[in-house]
Design an enzyme around this catalytic site. Structure first.
Site, PDB file in Angstrom:
ATOM      1  CG  ASN A  37      -3.962   1.554  -1.745  1.00  0.00           C
ATOM      2  OD1 ASN A  37      -4.819   1.484  -2.631  1.00  0.00           O
ATOM      3  ND2 ASN A  37      -3.331   0.510  -1.252  1.00  0.00           N
ATOM      4  CE1 TYR A 159       0.757  -5.609   3.554  1.00  0.00           C
ATOM      5  CE2 TYR A 159       2.598  -6.617   4.707  1.00  0.00           C
ATOM      6  CZ  TYR A 159       2.101  -5.659   3.855  1.00  0.00           C
ATOM      7  OH  TYR A 159       2.956  -4.778   3.290  1.00  0.00           O
ATOM      8  CG  HIS A 215       0.435  -4.161   7.129  1.00  0.00           C
ATOM      9  ND1 HIS A 215      -0.875  -3.876   6.826  1.00  0.00           N
ATOM     10  CD2 HIS A 215       1.172  -3.569   6.171  1.00  0.00           C
ATOM     11  CE1 HIS A 215      -0.925  -3.148   5.725  1.00  0.00           C
ATOM     12  NE2 HIS A 215       0.318  -2.940   5.312  1.00  0.00           N
TER      13      HIS A 215
HETATM   14  C1  GCO Z   1       4.731  -1.839   2.625  1.00  0.00           C
HETATM   15  C2  GCO Z   1       3.325  -1.499   2.979  1.00  0.00           C
HETATM   16  C3  GCO Z   1       2.301  -1.601   1.887  1.00  0.00           C
HETATM   17  C4  GCO Z   1       0.937  -1.131   2.364  1.00  0.00           C
HETATM   18  C5  GCO Z   1       0.228  -0.374   1.303  1.00  0.00           C
HETATM   19  C6  GCO Z   1      -1.075   0.211   1.788  1.00  0.00           C
HETATM   20  O1  GCO Z   1       5.488  -2.089   3.537  1.00  0.00           O
HETATM   21  O2  GCO Z   1       5.056  -1.788   1.450  1.00  0.00           O
HETATM   22  O3  GCO Z   1       2.968  -2.039   4.202  1.00  0.00           O
HETATM   23  O4  GCO Z   1       2.266  -2.844   1.261  1.00  0.00           O
HETATM   24  O5  GCO Z   1       0.152  -2.195   2.766  1.00  0.00           O
HETATM   25  O6  GCO Z   1       1.056   0.628   0.840  1.00  0.00           O
HETATM   26  O7  GCO Z   1      -1.552   1.099   0.849  1.00  0.00           O
HETATM   27 MG    MG Z   2       4.732  -1.809   5.447  1.00  0.00          MG
END
Ligand code: GCO
Ligand code: MG
Length: 406
Positions: A37, A159, A215
């Protein structure tokens, strides 16, 4: 038998994916996913400039030898770009082998350990009531493990929470021409999260278990505080509390509570897992096969995890394509130490034009299809219609403007 051609697709049916097609002189073709990503083109270039020229003429049946050759032959072993590129090659080769054998990949791995795999979905909202509603929607659909994220007062975006409000998407689209900047305030977050789980736990009791994702944003002492305060809510897991580079920092968190810990979505190889397994610092391993050298290497990590009573919780965000998710379905069907599978695929309608499959997602579970190989059909003409769009993962800044982990 020889590899006769390989073609790289960088397609954007809602978001960018790097898909590798490997063709053989016997007409069998396989597809692999190497999406990283925000860093898709470097993977495509690594494939085009370094790996594909070596692949042509190789015997596609010799998956292990091809893996070792591409890995060791680089001299500069590993790294996320190379391991994602290698993953796409490896997954495509397993797809070919399955198609040649007329067997689904889980049968090649040793057969299914279970009939269906438990899934978790993403529930999020701008505030606690919205998150409660979002959890309720997953609960109604039969999910027994649900990820819950909520907005933090004073923090405009956070997030895992849809900035537009509402709970349906449960994901912040990360695509933008330049990185979107967010403000991160650890203290405000740490005050909010226990309130969320207090509400959820009084509303849903023992009928659901929760996942929560920090995160990689906390410091160890903050993470220890959070895991301790959440202990009473018996989470399924608390994810990515700190960056993983220093495993020794996790001892503090581990000793603070019995909240299960999950980690590893940014790992790209078995060496990064080693201290966490050897020192019993985590309960769930979050690797993605598409970032860790494919099925060949992910299987090795999963076996190693089993030795340390670590279960799988393979990464399943919207940036793993249906090809990568199919690899996880096969690993999860086989793995004796399966835990749960994250399922947050992109809801864009164009996705279904590009990828088709018969893996059945129902009632909080996925039942693997018995189709040979990965069991995914990739529509190349449709994929070509959706051109790559430059996109980035977001960037966090502390309230005073300091750059921080996203
Ligand atoms: C999750 C992840 C993702 C990431 C993403 C970054 O737990 O699914 O933290 O949402 O943020 O894959 O590319
Ligand atoms: Mg994650």
């Amino acid at each position: 038998m020889k590899i006769s051609n390989a073609e790289i697709f960088v397609t954007c049916p809602g978001r960018n994916f790097v898909i590798l097609k490997i063709e053989t002189d016997q007409g069998v073709v396989g597809y692999g996913d190497g999406t990283l990503n925000g860093r898709e083109l470097p993977v495509a270039s690594y494939l085009r400039d370094c790996m594909v020229p070596m692949l042509i003429g190789m015997d596609p049946r010799r998956i292990e030898d091809i893996w070792q050759t591409l890995y060791r032959g680089a001299y500069w072993q590993g790294g996320p770009v190379a391991m994602s590129a290698l993953a796409s090659v490896d997954i495509a080769l397993w797809d070919i082998k399955g198609k040649m054998a007329g067997m689904p990949i889980y049968d090649l791995l040793g057969g299914r350990s279970r009939d269906r795999l438990m899934l978790y979905g993403h529930a999020s909202g701008a505030d606690i009531p919205q998150t409660v509603d979002a959890v309720g929607a997953w609960f109604e659909r039969g999910y027994k493990v649900i990820r819950a994220q909520t907005g933090v007062p004073g923090t405009k975006t956070i997030y895992g929470v849809n900035p537009a409000g509402g709970a349906s998407l449960g994901f912040v689209p990360s695509q933008a021409d330049l990185p979107i900047e967010h403000v991160w305030d650890s203290e405000a977050y740490l005050r909010m999260v226990p309130k969320l789980f207090e509400t959820l736990s009084s509303r849903f009791g023992d009928s659901v278990q929760f996942v929560h994702d920090s995160h990689h944003r906390l410091r160890p002492i903050e993470a220890a505080r959070l895991s301790k305060e959440l202990e009473q809510f018996r989470l399924f897991w608390l994810e990515d509390v700190c960056r993983p580079e220093r495993a020794d920092r996790f001892r503090l968190i581990r000793n603070a509570s019995t909240t299960p810990l999950a980690l590893g979505e940014v790992f790209h190889g078995i060496q990064e897992c080693q201290p966490y397994f050897e020192e019993n610092l985590i309960d769930f391993i979050r690797i993605a096969a598409i970032h860790t050298g494919g099925l060949t290497h992910a299987r090795r990590i999963i076996d190693y995890a089993a030795l340390h009573d670590v279960r799988t919780g393979l990464h399943g965000p919207p940036d793993v394509s249906p090809i990568g998710m199919a690899a996880h379905v096969h690993l999860g069907a086989w793995a004796p130490n399966f835990g749960v599978q994250e399922w947050a695929t992109m809801p864009a309608p164009e996705m279904n034009d590009v990828f088709a499959h018969e893996h059945v997602i129902e009632g909080g579970h996925v039942t693997p299809s018995g189709a040979p190989g990965l069991g995914i059909r990739f529509n190349e003409d449709e994929a070509r219609k959706h051109e790559f769009k430059r996109s980035y993962i977001g960037l966090n800044r502390l309230p005073d403007g300091t750059a921080w982990n996203y």
